[in-house]
Design a protein around this motif. Structure first.
Motif: not given
Lengths: 261, 261
Positions: A106-108, A134, A137-138
């Motif tokens: 996710g390109n975190l 992201l 959101l998770l």
């Protein structure tokens, strides 16, 4: 100041991962923590052992390991592979909806290959950015992110990255949204004033006392970058920071080192 | 029937993963696919090679590999570790927001240890359930899930699971929400009528023709479970299924095998 909801970021060190019983106890305590949480894990000896078995000769420079291509492959296999998924599976069994990540997922977390004028550190990455959209959101969905110490440069290169730094970078980035407590959990009960005495835990270190302890040589070697990470995190919005043993997670009756400004 | 939005589920076989140039081409074509998509990858020879280097002796029963504890560790290291993260990192470089998973991550795929009255298959898992809620949320965020062939039993045990079956189980579960096209991508151009002739691709296989081809022995061994997975997926709501080479992803001018009811 707005009222932020709490988030606990826990880093677990390699020596706990290497001890099956200690890891099981830790995961059980971690699963029992209430509220949103996130785990970052180090590597432990599996990478070294696997590399040795595969005949890969470790390269060091002034005591620092150089991550060459074969070592990077072993680091990704062991940290992001076995250790990350073993922990994720165990947390699932503890009714904790864990999801394991590297920075590439996710390109975190993006990083850049460490530059040094004198030596080539190989595939070691210094963190550039944390993508919190992201992650938030998770976390809102009840997911408990579990990060291994692998990031990426966005150009297809995975990079080995210090797990303590990943924990502080995540804590800092998420402190914009959450009231973040950052706990560095390792095999000692805290920062010791006497390395020979397991019970000489310093209950509190402020930035001023840190400077003095450093000057007197009470705090040295591996503890310095860990504390630098802590004070960096404190200065950038992380609310509370602790360094201690797994008992730290059962906060009521345990001794550990509180890092405060 | 409601109007569902499209989703492409691609399974990539181990022989493509083993060929660096073929893998790079495949990932580039996969990244170019428009619309939501999902990738499932097999293992390739890295697991066997790593196991050999580590001195782990493979155990077979009637040609089927038995996943004992050391082999499971190697499978998780190589499939969920190196291969999954390598692919994820490369897709990120291709502006595809990939996120790598095992079934344990977010509890996405649960399985149970295979039971057999005669032999113990070891840590091999048969899929029980796919958790689509989280997957749909991630897909809606533009995430491209990348699954390795590892699932979990929900009780802390990771399990090795057939990648073809993971692809069809994901395709079936997601076909409740999406109009799913399932593409099995491997080193041949499709299902061959003559295994010695690379160009003898069967353009279309229906359930009736499958029965006949099976009876005549034209389709045999490894292709049977793959086609069983296809017809199972078709019967449970997957719209379109193809088996072919990586060229299959550039749909206009390529020959591959269409599986239809």
């Amino acid at each position: 100041m707005e009222n932020k909801s709490p988030l606990t970021v826990v880093k677990i060190g390699g020596n706990i991962i290497d001890d099956a019983a200690a890891l099981e106890n830790f995961l059980s305590d971690f699963a029992s923590l209430t509220g949103p949480k996130l785990l970052v894990h180090g590597g432990g000896k599996l990478a070294t052992r696997t590399a040795e078995s595969l005949g890969i000769v470790p390269v060091f420079h002034n005591g620092k390991r150089i991550t060459n291509a074969p070592m990077l492959e072993v680091a990704v296999m062991t940290y992001a592979g076995w250790i990350n998924k073993f922990i994720t599976g165990k947390l699932q069994a503890l009714q904790t909806n864990a999801m394991g990540f590297t920075g590439a997922d996710g390109n975190l977390i993006t990083s850049e290959k460490r530059k040094d004028t004198t030596i080539d550190f190989g595939f070691a990455g210094d963190i550039k950015a944390v993508n919190t959209t992201l992650l938030k959101l998770l976390i809102a969905q009840g997911i408990v992110p579990v990060f291994s110490a692998i990031t990426h440069d966005g150009n297809g290169q995975l990079l080995n990255t210090n797990a303590d730094t990943i924990a502080s970078a995540l804590a800092i980035a998420l402190s914009k949204t959450f009231d973040v407590e950052l706990l560095y959990c390792f095999e000692k009960k805290g920062v010791l004033s006497d390395i020979e005495n397991e019970n000489s835990v310093l209950p509190k270190i402020t930035f001023d006392s840190y400077k003095k302890l450093k000057h007197k040589g009470v705090i040295h070697s591996g503890m310095l970058p860990k504390l630098d990470n802590c004070f960096e995190a404190l200065s950038q919005g992380v609310s509370q920071i602790g360094i201690g043993g797994p008992e730290m997670l059962q906060k009521d009756n345990s001794i550990f080192t509180h890092i405060t400004s």
